[in-house]
Design a protein around this motif. Structure first.
Motif, short mmCIF file in Angstrom:
data_model
loop_
_atom_site.label_atom_id
_atom_site.label_comp_id
_atom_site.label_asym_id
_atom_site.label_seq_id
_atom_site.Cartn_x
_atom_site.Cartn_y
_atom_site.Cartn_z
N UNK A 45 15.54 -26.90 20.48
CA UNK A 45 16.72 -27.32 19.70
C UNK A 45 16.60 -26.87 18.25
N UNK A 46 17.73 -26.77 17.60
CA UNK A 46 17.74 -26.35 16.21
C UNK A 46 17.09 -27.44 15.35
N UNK A 47 16.26 -27.03 14.38
CA UNK A 47 15.64 -28.05 13.51
C UNK A 47 16.71 -28.88 12.79
N UNK B 139 19.50 -29.50 26.35
CA UNK B 139 19.76 -30.10 27.68
C UNK B 139 19.71 -29.04 28.76
N UNK B 140 20.27 -27.88 28.43
CA UNK B 140 20.28 -26.79 29.40
C UNK B 140 18.86 -26.33 29.73
N UNK B 141 17.96 -26.40 28.74
CA UNK B 141 16.57 -26.04 28.99
C UNK B 141 15.94 -26.98 29.98
N UNK B 142 16.26 -28.27 29.80
CA UNK B 142 15.67 -29.27 30.69
C UNK B 142 16.29 -29.19 32.08
N UNK B 143 17.59 -29.07 32.13
CA UNK B 143 18.29 -28.97 33.42
C UNK B 143 19.09 -27.66 33.42
N UNK B 144 18.53 -26.58 33.89
CA UNK B 144 19.22 -25.28 33.78
C UNK B 144 20.61 -25.32 34.41
N UNK B 145 21.57 -24.74 33.70
CA UNK B 145 22.92 -24.63 34.25
C UNK B 145 23.71 -25.91 34.16
N UNK B 146 23.21 -26.89 33.41
CA UNK B 146 23.92 -28.18 33.34
C UNK B 146 25.23 -28.04 32.59
N UNK B 147 25.23 -27.26 31.54
CA UNK B 147 26.39 -27.22 30.65
C UNK B 147 26.70 -25.78 30.28
N UNK B 148 27.88 -25.31 30.62
CA UNK B 148 28.26 -23.99 30.16
C UNK B 148 29.78 -23.84 30.10
N UNK B 149 30.35 -24.15 28.95
CA UNK B 149 31.82 -24.07 28.82
C UNK B 149 32.35 -22.65 28.95
N UNK B 150 31.47 -21.64 28.87
CA UNK B 150 31.98 -20.27 28.97
C UNK B 150 32.33 -19.92 30.41
N UNK B 151 31.74 -20.62 31.37
CA UNK B 151 32.05 -20.32 32.77
C UNK B 151 32.78 -21.46 33.44
N UNK B 152 32.41 -22.68 33.04
CA UNK B 152 32.95 -23.84 33.73
C UNK B 152 34.19 -24.36 33.02
N UNK B 153 35.32 -24.30 33.71
CA UNK B 153 36.58 -24.72 33.10
C UNK B 153 36.57 -26.18 32.66
#
Lengths: 297, 294
Positions: A45-47, B139-153
């Motif tokens: 995460x960003x600092x 969050x995406x690092x912890x749960x890959x693909x959890x959040x992506x507004x660029x693909x998920x409407x």
């Protein structure tokens, strides 16, 4: 109230704290991100503390988006809209409240109806009118069969074209009207008895009394005009006339899917665009609230 | 409401109101009537005078699935962000109205967001909710693909709803607080004397008396989300992905100025105008029925 409700008070404080955090956090994040270098801002995460690239980022963005000139454009538009609104609204409200003539209510309704349709929903035809401002008159003259020559006046890429359509609404007129109606009749009576004509009464009695209202109207109109985005985006094709809000789009490469923006610069630009209206609201807090609540805009 | 004392000079009244009438005519009534003209005509492909086509443009947009998608998306956006912002601002206003220590500071800060330009809000939220940088990335690092507004409407919609509500909370808060403060303190004091608790007073006195403000804000919020959402959408999602955030205003803009189809854009404008006018009428009814408690 006087009762002791320690638990409830604690809950209330927590709610307010959460509210303030939610309100301020995005602004804070924008600021923090704008002080990091490109690598740090993309760290996950960003600092959460500011970096040391503040001046570098802002200098670069200022240059890149030419904010110096663009901010002046925004300022001209915002001041123009504000001033135009204050003057024109005061004059027409005076004409509606303090004169008696048949068309009075017609004028009143003609102005009132403009409250219903914001610029955004009639954006395409308004654009067409600004591209050829005298076209309404030409069409009418043609229709009446009067072959008078009406020149083409193109207001695209001009301050006038940016300002006038934003002034052509009823917001301020009603603020003044409501206020004029609360002014006791005795004042007008006394002024008349002392031999003051309508213009003198307007300038020396009504205007000084409306100062608070004017300040309120000025605050909300300034913020409204500075924050315009869609309208300048259409009217301005010449980069020299661009406003500050428009430059945000230049800083980011496109909607979500494209390559990600250079975030530290994008956030610096965001903060620069945010600041002027925010300062106005902070310093004119009371007027701002008053203007907002009274115009019901 | 009429003034007893008025001036007579007709020409002066005319001169005073002339600038406003001129502006309103050129930049409001003319464009609005132009919209009607375009909506019922089409432009021949090689220029020339517009051809009268009656309701054809409307039939065309109503038969268009892309248009219904934008209506659907707009309604979803309006309902979601109105609900979110009204609930949050109501809770905050009730809390601040208790006037506990330091409430002035909270009140002061809470209406800042309204001062910020829509595209700036959009860009800020785009960063905060960016899938690869910022905070959701963690969050995406912890749960890959959890959040992506660029693909998920759905995610993209959530993003613009958050951004818009954040801005509107401030506006609603101002009005709710003004509404709460106009409730006579004596009512609350009387209730307190009768032994009703703080919470009970909120539900039995303050909220019912806020009803007019509530309805007013409901209509304003819905109108604003329909009309004034261009800035946020344009800078965050650009109507995507796959038209998941293609709001009505945004579609009018892209049809009118990107595809240069004035007739289609005008027909859509008329539909949106009708909608906004209906909402405004509802609002006037409620505003007129303001509850008086004096």
């Amino acid at each position: 109230m006087i009762e002791r409700t320690p638990i409830l008070n604690a809950i209330t404080h927590v709610i307010m704290l959460i509210g303030v955090v939610v309100a301020v956090l995005p602004i804070a994040v924008v600021f923090i991100a704008s002080t990091h270098d490109f690598r740090t801002v993309n760290m996950v995460p960003m600092p959460l503390w500011p970096g040391d690239q503040f001046f570098e980022n802002y200098a670069r963005v200022w240059e890149k988006a030419d904010f110096g000139a663009k901010m002046i454009n925004s300022l001209i538009v915002a001041v123009g809209v504000t001033a135009g609104k204050i003057v024109i609204a005061a004059l027409s409200a005076f004409a509606i409240v303090y004169f008696k003539y048949r068309l009075r209510m017609v004028f009143f309704w003609l102005i009132f109806i403009t409250l219903m349709l914001p610029l955004e929903v009639r954006i395409v035809p308004t654009y067409a009118v600004v591209a050829d401002t005298l076209s309404p008159f030409r069409t009418i003259l043609d229709f009446l069969g009067l072959p008078l020559f009406v020149p083409e006046v193109n207001l695209l890429n001009t301050y006038t074209g940016l300002i006038l359509p934003l002034v052509a609404t009823a917001t301020g007129t009603f603020l003044y009207r409501q206020f004029f109606l609360t002014i006791p009749d005795e004042l007008a009576e006394a002024a008349k008895m002392d031999g003051a004509g309508p213009i003198r009464f307007f300038l020396e009695v009504l205007i000084p009394l409306s100062k608070t209202n004017m300040a309120a109207l000025a605050t909300i109109m300034f913020v409204y005009a500075w924050n315009q985005y869609l309208w300048p985006l259409l009217v301005v094709t010449d980069q020299d006339m661009a406003t500050a809000t428009m430059q945000l789009k230049k800083i980011v490469p496109g909607p979500l899917f494209g390559q990600p923006p250079i975030w530290n610069e994008a956030m610096a630009a965001t903060l620069l665009v945010m600041i002027p209206p925010l300062l106005v609201v902070i310093f004119m807090q009371g007027y701002f609230v008053r203007g907002l609540v009274n115009t019901d805009k | 409401m009429d003034k007893r004392v008025t001036f007579k000079s007709l020409w002066l009244a005319g001169a005073l109101i002339a600038p406003q009438m001129l502006l309103v005519f050129v930049f409001f009534y003319w464009p609005a009537s132009q919209a009607f003209y375009w909506a019922f005509t089409t432009q021949p492909p090689f220029g020339g005078v517009n051809e009268w086509v009656g309701l054809q443009n409307f039939r065309e947009i109503f038969a268009d699935r892309v248009y219904w998608n934008s209506v659907q998306v707009s309604v979803l956006f309006a309902v979601a962000s109105t609900t979110l912002s009204i609930v949050m601002s109501l809770v905050l206003a009730v809390a601040v109205d208790r006037q506990l220590t330091g409430y002035r500071t909270y009140r002061f800060v809470l209406f800042w967001p309204y001062a910020i330009a829509a595209p700036a809000v959009g860009l800020a939220f785009r960063f905060i909710f960016a899938p690869q940088a910022g905070f959701m990335a963690a969050l995406n690092d912890a749960f890959p693909g959890l959040w992506n507004p660029a693909v998920n409407g759905g995610h993209a919609m959530a993003l613009i709803v958050f951004a818009n509500s954040w801005k509107m909370v401030a506006y609603n808060f101002i009005f709710f607080l003004a509404g709460l403060q106009s409730i006579p303190r004596s009512l609350l004091e009387a209730a307190a004397m009768d032994g009703s608790s703080v919470v009970r007073r909120v539900f039995d006195i303050q909220l019912p008396l806020l009803a007019p403000t509530f309805f007013f804000l409901l209509v304003i919020n819905i109108t604003e989300t329909f009309v004034d959402s261009f800035g946020i959408v344009d800078i965050t999602t650009g109507g995507g992905p796959a038209r998941a955030t293609d709001l009505m205003v945004f579609k009018i803009y892209s049809d009118g100025f990107k595809a240069l189809d004035y007739s289609m854009a005008a027909a859509q404008s008329i539909v949106l105008m009708t909608l906004v006018v209906c909402l405004t009428f509802i609002q006037f009814r409620f505003v007129e029925r303001k509850i008086h408690y004096k």
